[in-house]
Design an enzyme around this catalytic site. Structure first.
Site, PDB file in Angstrom:
ATOM      1  N   LYS A   1      99.583  -2.068  14.477  1.00 28.17           N
ATOM      2  CA  LYS A   1      99.036  -0.709  14.609  1.00 28.17           C
ATOM      3  C   LYS A   1      99.648  -0.039  15.832  1.00 28.17           C
ATOM      4  O   LYS A   1      99.308  -0.341  16.962  1.00 28.17           O
ATOM      5  CB  LYS A   1      97.502  -0.717  14.756  1.00 28.17           C
ATOM      6  CG  LYS A   1      96.966   0.637  14.357  1.00 28.17           C
ATOM      7  CD  LYS A   1      95.874   1.248  15.163  1.00 28.17           C
ATOM      8  CE  LYS A   1      96.002   1.720  16.523  1.00 28.17           C
ATOM      9  NZ  LYS A   1      96.608   3.037  16.752  1.00 28.17           N
TER      10      LYS A   1
ATOM     11  N   GLU B   1      97.594  -7.367  27.387  1.00 25.26           N
ATOM     12  CA  GLU B   1      98.506  -6.892  28.447  1.00 25.26           C
ATOM     13  C   GLU B   1      97.984  -5.528  28.863  1.00 25.26           C
ATOM     14  O   GLU B   1      98.081  -4.582  28.079  1.00 25.26           O
ATOM     15  CB  GLU B   1      99.931  -6.737  27.902  1.00 25.26           C
ATOM     16  CG  GLU B   1     100.595  -8.006  27.455  1.00 25.26           C
ATOM     17  CD  GLU B   1     100.856  -8.933  28.602  1.00 25.26           C
ATOM     18  OE1 GLU B   1     101.055  -8.462  29.727  1.00 25.26           O
ATOM     19  OE2 GLU B   1     100.834 -10.146  28.374  1.00 25.26           O
TER      20      GLU B   1
ATOM     21  N   CYS C   1     103.997   0.540  32.652  1.00 25.69           N
ATOM     22  CA  CYS C   1     102.869  -0.294  33.089  1.00 25.69           C
ATOM     23  C   CYS C   1     103.112  -0.888  34.477  1.00 25.69           C
ATOM     24  O   CYS C   1     102.194  -1.008  35.271  1.00 25.69           O
ATOM     25  CB  CYS C   1     102.598  -1.398  32.071  1.00 25.69           C
ATOM     26  SG  CYS C   1     104.024  -2.436  31.770  1.00 25.69           S
TER      27      CYS C   1
ATOM     28  N   GLU D   1      94.446   3.358  37.768  1.00 29.53           N
ATOM     29  CA  GLU D   1      95.763   3.648  37.201  1.00 29.53           C
ATOM     30  C   GLU D   1      95.838   5.099  36.732  1.00 29.53           C
ATOM     31  O   GLU D   1      94.990   5.550  35.967  1.00 29.53           O
ATOM     32  CB  GLU D   1      95.998   2.718  36.004  1.00 29.53           C
ATOM     33  CG  GLU D   1      97.376   2.879  35.399  1.00 29.53           C
ATOM     34  CD  GLU D   1      97.576   1.988  34.178  1.00 29.53           C
ATOM     35  OE1 GLU D   1      96.670   1.909  33.332  1.00 29.53           O
ATOM     36  OE2 GLU D   1      98.651   1.375  34.082  1.00 29.53           O
TER      37      GLU D   1
HETATM   38  P1  NAD Z   1      95.205   2.681  25.007  1.00 27.12           P
HETATM   39  O1  NAD Z   1      94.463   1.469  25.444  1.00 27.12           O
HETATM   40  O2  NAD Z   1      94.508   3.980  24.982  1.00 27.12           O
HETATM   41  O3  NAD Z   1      95.763   2.469  23.527  1.00 27.12           O
HETATM   42  C1  NAD Z   1      96.523   1.338  23.188  1.00 27.12           C
HETATM   43  C2  NAD Z   1      96.387   1.072  21.698  1.00 27.12           C
HETATM   44  O4  NAD Z   1      95.033   0.715  21.439  1.00 27.12           O
HETATM   45  C3  NAD Z   1      96.696   2.275  20.809  1.00 27.12           C
HETATM   46  O5  NAD Z   1      97.377   1.844  19.668  1.00 27.12           O
HETATM   47  C4  NAD Z   1      95.315   2.790  20.450  1.00 27.12           C
HETATM   48  O6  NAD Z   1      95.269   3.487  19.237  1.00 27.12           O
HETATM   49  C5  NAD Z   1      94.543   1.479  20.349  1.00 27.12           C
HETATM   50  N1  NAD Z   1      93.088   1.640  20.478  1.00 27.12           N
HETATM   51  C6  NAD Z   1      92.404   2.592  21.159  1.00 27.12           C
HETATM   52  N2  NAD Z   1      91.071   2.402  21.000  1.00 27.12           N
HETATM   53  C7  NAD Z   1      90.916   1.310  20.211  1.00 27.12           C
HETATM   54  C8  NAD Z   1      89.791   0.619  19.699  1.00 27.12           C
HETATM   55  N3  NAD Z   1      88.538   1.021  19.937  1.00 27.12           N
HETATM   56  N4  NAD Z   1      90.008  -0.483  18.927  1.00 27.12           N
HETATM   57  C9  NAD Z   1      91.261  -0.921  18.662  1.00 27.12           C
HETATM   58  N5  NAD Z   1      92.377  -0.277  19.103  1.00 27.12           N
HETATM   59  C10 NAD Z   1      92.195   0.823  19.872  1.00 27.12           C
HETATM   60  O7  NAD Z   1      96.518   2.716  25.894  1.00 27.12           O
HETATM   61  P2  NAD Z   1      97.676   3.799  25.899  1.00 27.12           P
HETATM   62  O8  NAD Z   1      97.132   5.034  26.533  1.00 27.12           O
HETATM   63  O9  NAD Z   1      98.307   3.876  24.556  1.00 27.12           O
HETATM   64  O10 NAD Z   1      98.739   3.078  26.871  1.00 27.12           O
HETATM   65  C11 NAD Z   1      98.655   3.132  28.239  1.00 27.12           C
HETATM   66  C12 NAD Z   1      98.084   1.846  28.805  1.00 27.12           C
HETATM   67  O11 NAD Z   1      98.870   0.723  28.399  1.00 27.12           O
HETATM   68  C13 NAD Z   1      98.148   1.843  30.324  1.00 27.12           C
HETATM   69  O12 NAD Z   1      96.954   1.307  30.820  1.00 27.12           O
HETATM   70  C14 NAD Z   1      99.308   0.911  30.619  1.00 27.12           C
HETATM   71  O13 NAD Z   1      99.302   0.315  31.877  1.00 27.12           O
HETATM   72  C15 NAD Z   1      99.166  -0.093  29.530  1.00 27.12           C
HETATM   73  N6  NAD Z   1     100.436  -0.837  29.357  1.00 27.12           N
HETATM   74  C16 NAD Z   1     100.481  -2.151  29.753  1.00 27.12           C
HETATM   75  C17 NAD Z   1     101.673  -2.877  29.613  1.00 27.12           C
HETATM   76  C18 NAD Z   1     101.773  -4.342  30.005  1.00 27.12           C
HETATM   77  O14 NAD Z   1     102.765  -4.986  29.653  1.00 27.12           O
HETATM   78  N7  NAD Z   1     100.807  -4.884  30.705  1.00 27.12           N
HETATM   79  C19 NAD Z   1     102.801  -2.247  29.076  1.00 27.12           C
HETATM   80  C20 NAD Z   1     102.705  -0.894  28.711  1.00 27.12           C
HETATM   81  C21 NAD Z   1     101.507  -0.201  28.843  1.00 27.12           C
END
Ligand code: NAD
Length: 488
Positions: free
Chosen positions: A182, A258, A293, A392
């Protein structure tokens, strides 16, 4: 590239069991961060759509079309997929940039370039991982088999969809699993294209399924599924917590998370080259508009060089070109979505209220384009307890704090709930190693910031996550151990 960037993007569908489907049929507009205009539409997959994708993945897993295919066959398919990604690199990079706003120079390397490398890495690894013969007594034979776990659910974010998608897909598929992926609702296009390329490479139907849609509907359905064995996730801490709850409320699927970071980049007065450190540190927070990230979002500078260093960093940051991410001259592309941009600006307002000073930027720019752009922003005088030092932003906002001893630098560095990445700049070898030991982070860069490859793991400590992507360590998540205890 110009032609590719004007190409109309067809309405997207779901990829289930080797075929394109419209699912329940509800769609959402995909807005390009470049100009805020509709690029195409994606399907908002319903729970029934997700269940169908999971069922297809399960069928494919159980009948062994991929899970029991000879390793040489799996290797060939994954190498072929890497070839196809390379062949279509420009197309994928431009499509991705139009969808998520990353500057093209970075996207070409970090997205198709990196994804192809990840598929190759695990294609090569898959026949070098095998079981054990245990040192048992004479009258028994203890064997430890490594088996694919079954159906993997993968939920990924929007900042580097292809690279992060490949970090999950490549080891999961290499190990013989089936996957339901997804993507984020604001960056699904390249991953839908990967499903098509994987099929062209010879991946059997049903082994890779891609369902698009909202996190709270499509993502939740996947995470709550009783038939997903492992969930691998990259995204925010808030969603990560929910996934653990979903797991507890469903089938106790393993969840590897992650999550975010608030990474300290620590500059000592004895850094080998302060000017170079300032340039790299500016890139380390501002590239991809800070939507990285591991971005070095907290800059800790030793008192004696604070003013000189901040001046140099601010100069380099101001020289970075904010602009249309499809222009090669752009260093800082668009913010992925409007709520994210508004959140970034909110962090700046709050920081100023709490007493920080604005040394650079702070505002939305290029509003006339209709797109979402923000200047590189440097806040000085930030105290460790300030909101912008603790949480963040995930935007082009740097928080600068002074320190006057190694102990104080470590204390400030470790004063958040995060532990993803860090940087240390010093010429003193002993200090460098001590900092690597003391700073709580999954990766500590020394005299550089950023940069890595498939051979080293990426993952966090504390609330930055509980697993790793990349390297042979990440491969383990995609196998189960099974013991055979045989009486002789
Ligand atoms: P997000 O958590 O809002 O969304 C991530 C994914 O989760 C999306 O596909 C979203 O649709 C899905 N999602 C949202 N709500 C959900 C739910 N209730 N149930 C299941 N899935 C759900 O994150 P984002 O805004 O897309 O990305 C930014 C975040 O990702 C930042 O916190 C960043 O630091 C982190 N990130 C971490 C790494 C790493 O390697 N640690 C790498 C890149 C980004």
């Amino acid at each position: 590239m110009n032609e590719l960037s004007r190409h109309p993007v067809a309405p997207q569908k779901l990829y289930i069991d080797g075929a394109w489907e419209e699912g329940a049929g509800e769609t959402q507009d995909v807005l390009s961060p470049i100009n805020g205009q509709t690029l195409t539409t994606t399907i908002r997959a319903s729970k029934a759509d997700v269940d169908r994708a999971v069922a297809a993945a399960r069928r494919a897993f159980e009948d062994g079309r991929w899970s029991r295919a000879a390793p040489a066959v799996r290797k060939k398919v994954l190498h072929k997929l890497a070839d196809l990604i390379e062949e279509h690199a420009l197309e994928l990079a431009v499509l991705g940039v139009r969808d998520n706003g990353t500057e093209i120079g970075m996207a070409i390397k970090a997205e198709p370039g990196s994804a192809a490398g990840t598929f190759r890495y695990y294609a090569e690894a898959l026949d070098k991982v095998y079981g054990e013969v245990a040192p048992t007594a004479e009258n028994v034979l203890g064997l430890v088999h490594k088996e694919p776990v079954g159906v993997v659910g993968a939920i990924v974010p929007w900042n580097f969809p292809l690279m992060i998608g490949a970090w999950k897909l490549a080891p999961a598929l290499a190990a013989g699993n089936s996957v339901v992926l997804k993507p984020a609702e604001t960056a699904s296009l390249t991953l839908l294209r990967i499903a098509e390329l994987a099929s062209e490479a010879g991946l059997p139907d049903g082994v890779l399924n891609v369902v698009t849609g909202e996190g709270a509907v499509t993502g939740e359905a996947l995470a709550m599924s009783m038939d997903v064995d492992v969930l691998v996730f990259t995204g925010s801490g808030g969603v990560g917590r929910r996934l653990l709850e979903y797991s507890a409320r469903s089938n106790l699927k393993r969840c590897y998370l992650e999550l975010g970071g608030k990474s300290p980049n620590i500059v000592f007065a004895d850094a080998p080259d302060l000017e170079a450190a300032a340039k790299v540190s500016a890139a380390g927070i501002f590239r991809n508009a800070g939507q990285v990230c591991i971005a070095g979002s907290r800059l800790l500078v030793e008192d004696s060089v604070h003013d000189e260093f901040v001046e140099a960093l601010t100069r380099h940051a101001a020289a970075m070109q904010v602009g249309n991410p499809l222009e090669l001259s752009t260093n800082i592309g668009a913010v992925n979505n409007l709520p994210q941009l508004e959140g970034n600006l909110g962090f700046v307002t709050k920081a100023l209220e709490e007493g920080a000073d604005l040394a650079l930027g702070g505002a939305r720019v290029m509003q006339d384009t209709g797109g979402w752009y923000m200047e590189p922003t440097v806040l000085t005088g930030v105290q460790p307890a300030h909101n912008v030092a603790q949480n963040e932003v995930f935007g082009p906002v740097l928080a600068v704090t002074r320190f006057s001893s190694d102990e104080e630098a470590v204390r400030i560095a470790n004063s958040t709930n995060y532990g993803l990445s860090a940087g240390v700049w010093t010429s003193n070898l002993s200090r460098a190693h001590k900092m690597v030991r003391s700073v709580q982070a999954g990766v500590v860069h020394v005299n550089t910031y950023g940069g890595a490859d498939n051979s080293v793991p990426l993952g966090g400590v504390k609330q930055s996550g509980n697993g790793h992507d990349k390297s042979m360590h990440a491969f383990d998540k995609y196998f189960d151990l099974k013991t055979a205890w045989i009486s002789l």
